[in-house]
Design a protein around this motif. Structure first.
Motif, PDB file in Angstrom:
ATOM      1  N   GLN A 303     -67.782   6.005 -91.414  1.00 34.96           N
ATOM      2  CA  GLN A 303     -66.548   6.883 -91.246  1.00 34.96           C
ATOM      3  C   GLN A 303     -65.321   6.388 -90.821  1.00 34.96           C
ATOM      4  N   ASP A 304     -65.468   5.337 -89.857  1.00 36.03           N
ATOM      5  CA  ASP A 304     -64.335   4.495 -89.347  1.00 36.03           C
ATOM      6  C   ASP A 304     -63.374   3.746 -90.552  1.00 36.03           C
ATOM      7  N   ILE A 305     -64.359   3.242 -91.323  1.00 43.87           N
ATOM      8  CA  ILE A 305     -63.887   2.549 -92.452  1.00 43.87           C
ATOM      9  C   ILE A 305     -63.198   3.297 -93.621  1.00 43.87           C
ATOM     10  N   LEU A 306     -64.060   4.576 -93.852  1.00 43.52           N
ATOM     11  CA  LEU A 306     -63.545   5.334 -94.737  1.00 43.52           C
ATOM     12  C   LEU A 306     -62.168   5.983 -94.503  1.00 43.52           C
ATOM     13  N   GLU A 307     -62.043   6.495 -93.256  1.00 48.58           N
ATOM     14  CA  GLU A 307     -60.800   6.791 -92.581  1.00 48.58           C
ATOM     15  C   GLU A 307     -59.473   5.917 -92.767  1.00 48.58           C
ATOM     16  N   TYR A 310     -60.661   2.765 -97.249  1.00 48.73           N
ATOM     17  CA  TYR A 310     -61.632   1.991 -98.128  1.00 48.73           C
ATOM     18  C   TYR A 310     -62.784   3.011 -98.535  1.00 48.73           C
ATOM     19  N   SER A 311     -63.563   2.870 -99.623  1.00 49.67           N
ATOM     20  CA  SER A 311     -64.778   3.525-100.315  1.00 49.67           C
ATOM     21  C   SER A 311     -66.023   2.924 -99.591  1.00 49.67           C
ATOM     22  N   ALA A 312     -66.885   3.742 -99.634  1.00 48.02           N
ATOM     23  CA  ALA A 312     -68.291   3.128 -99.215  1.00 48.02           C
ATOM     24  C   ALA A 312     -68.708   1.975-100.357  1.00 48.02           C
TER      25      ALA A 312
END
Length: 478
Positions: A303-307, A310-312
């Motif tokens: 979730q940190d990365i998506l925020e 970036y995409s999963a």
């Protein structure tokens, strides 16, 4: 096919117990917190092994458990039976029942697992639903003389298992003594290395929140009330869904010296049969060259990365670039590079689709043979990915190239066949610049074309050229 076996410390020819059928157990999460990306890398690595085996025509039954009871914090650091109970600690932290905690973090885990496009396991058992199977296995170990009672717990006597350290190769006398985080001690414990199969609701566990009645005896509690040790959970659940013996047991390298060593000891002592033929372990993910740390803010979740925009699947593509037995280092720069590479793949796929609308392609046999060779060598996904890129740059017909890409994606899992271009609203001002740039390109005025491209970038849009078409995407903030 060759697969590296931690038990033999070498690559071995993969021979399942039943022809073309594979039973695979993967140690799953303890659902007391959101899993960080290192944990999720392990999930993707297991997914790549499952996908590779299925690509090679094996019928794979994957079991991944949820540890929703116990799992003390000393689990992989010396004494596995010390420290605070993770589920109870989380319940107290959030002031709710442990099962509410479990459901919350199972849901988050499943969302993350699905976003990373990993295949669902055939079975996802929760430990709390298999207490009876654990009790039965503990009773078998007592009956066979491998386990003994104290007032605080039931322990497995490691001196009764001659090859106790065959997985780790350690000598028992060299194992760290009393190295756990907590202060749990049991003067009736015979050997320092003996591990708990069942904790009674006594001593430091008097106020345990998750307990069950059992047939075991303790002078300190009635009805044998207590909870299972961590290791017995996996042994009982793997036996129920995969049988006494199965093909592949997977987990992180941190599981080798304690958790998996103890699983083998109790399972093989209970059944008299080998637990798993192949023991497969993935290496760790580091961040900026160091260990992930909550205190330093580097224990990132998906979730940190998506925020950050970036995409999963950007993350999944990043994971594809390192072998499961190799360490991998996460940086934002490396994730940027992965996103750029994946976006190029998607643009190429759209381009091939547009050119191949009237032709149905066939998968290229030569490239497929090379791809199979790579995944058959201990699931070498980075080399298989290299074959994919070589194929995409080759001069085989576009329709065949598209068909081969879709075929390889059964392993890579980048969702190529379902990818759709993101339709973004383009402001009139941006469209005017795009139109001017198109004219500049058509008249081979590349200097003007480059200037307009930079202008678009300054306004927050990235333009790329696919054939004669301009593809535009909004630049995501990082």
């Amino acid at each position: 096919m060759k697969l590296y076996n931690t038990l033999s410390k070498q690559k071995e020819t993969f021979t399942p117990l039943s022809a073309k059928k594979v039973g695979m157990y993967h140690c799953g999460p303890t659902v007391y917190w959101t899993q960080h990306i290192g944990n999720m890398r392990a999930v993707v690595m297991a997914d790549l092994i499952k996908r590779s085996l299925e690509y090679l025509d094996y019928d794979v039954t994957l079991v991944r458990n949820y540890t929703d009871v116990g799992h003390l914090t000393g689990d992989n650091e010396g004494d596995a039976d010390t420290g605070e109970d993770r589920m109870s600690k989380a319940a107290q932290r959030e002031n709710v029942d442990p099962m509410v905690i479990a459901k919350k973090y199972i849901d988050i885990y499943e969302q993350d697992r699905t976003a990373l496009n990993t295949l669902s396991p055939e079975y996802s058992p929760c430990a709390t639903n298999h207490i009876q199977e654990m009790i039965e296995m503990v009773q078998t170990l007592i009956n066979k003389g491998f386990a003994y009672n104290t007032d605080l717990a039931i322990y497995f006597d490691v001196t009764k298992k001659e090859d106790y350290t065959k997985l780790s190769g350690q000598k028992i006398e060299e194992q760290i003594k009393d190295a756990g985080h907590g202060s749990v001690s049991d003067p009736q414990k015979k050997n320092t290395q003996d591990f708990a199969l069942w904790f009674f609701k006594a001593g430091s566990h008097t106020h345990a929140l998750q307990t069950w009645k059992s047939p075991f005896q303790s002078s300190l509690v009635e009805n044998g009330e207590g909870f299972p040790g961590w290791h017995i959970e996996c042994s009982a659940m793997s036996k129920k869904y995969l049988g006494d013996s199965f093909d592949i047991h997977m987990g992180g390298i941190e599981h080798i010296p304690i958790h998996h060593t103890n699983e083998i000891a109790q399972s093989e002592s209970a059944t008299g049969k080998p637990m798993s033929t192949y023991w497969v372990h993935n290496e760790h993910l580091s961040v900026n060259g160091g260990k992930m740390s909550k205190s330093e803010g580097t224990s990132y979740t998906l979730q940190d990365i998506l925020e950050k925009g970036y995409s999963a699947l950007d993350v999944r593509y990043f994971f594809l670039q390192a072998h499961y037995r190799s360490k991998q280092n996460f940086t934002w720069e490396s994730l940027d590079a992965s996103r750029t590479a994946l976006n190029k793949i998607y643009r190429d796929i759209i381009f091939l689709r547009n050119k191949s609308t009237q032709n149905s392609g066939v998968m290229d046999v030569s490239f497929k043979d090379d791809f199979i060779q790579k995944i058959s060598d201990d699931i070498n996904i980075p080399q298989a990915l290299a074959v994919f890129h070589t194929m995409m740059k080759s001069d085989i017909p576009d329709a065949n190239k598209l068909a081969t890409a879709y075929d390889f994606d059964k392993v890579l899992g980048l969702n190529l066949s379902h990818y759709q271009e993101e339709q973004i609203p383009i402001p009139s001002e941006i469209q005017e610049i795009l139109d001017k740039r198109k004219i500049a390109r058509e008249t081979k005025d590349f200097e003007t074309s480059d200037i307009l491209r930079d202008t678009l970038r300054e306004k927050g849009y990235q333009v790329s050229d696919v054939g004669n078409e301009q593809k535009i995407e909004k630049i995501k903030n990082t």
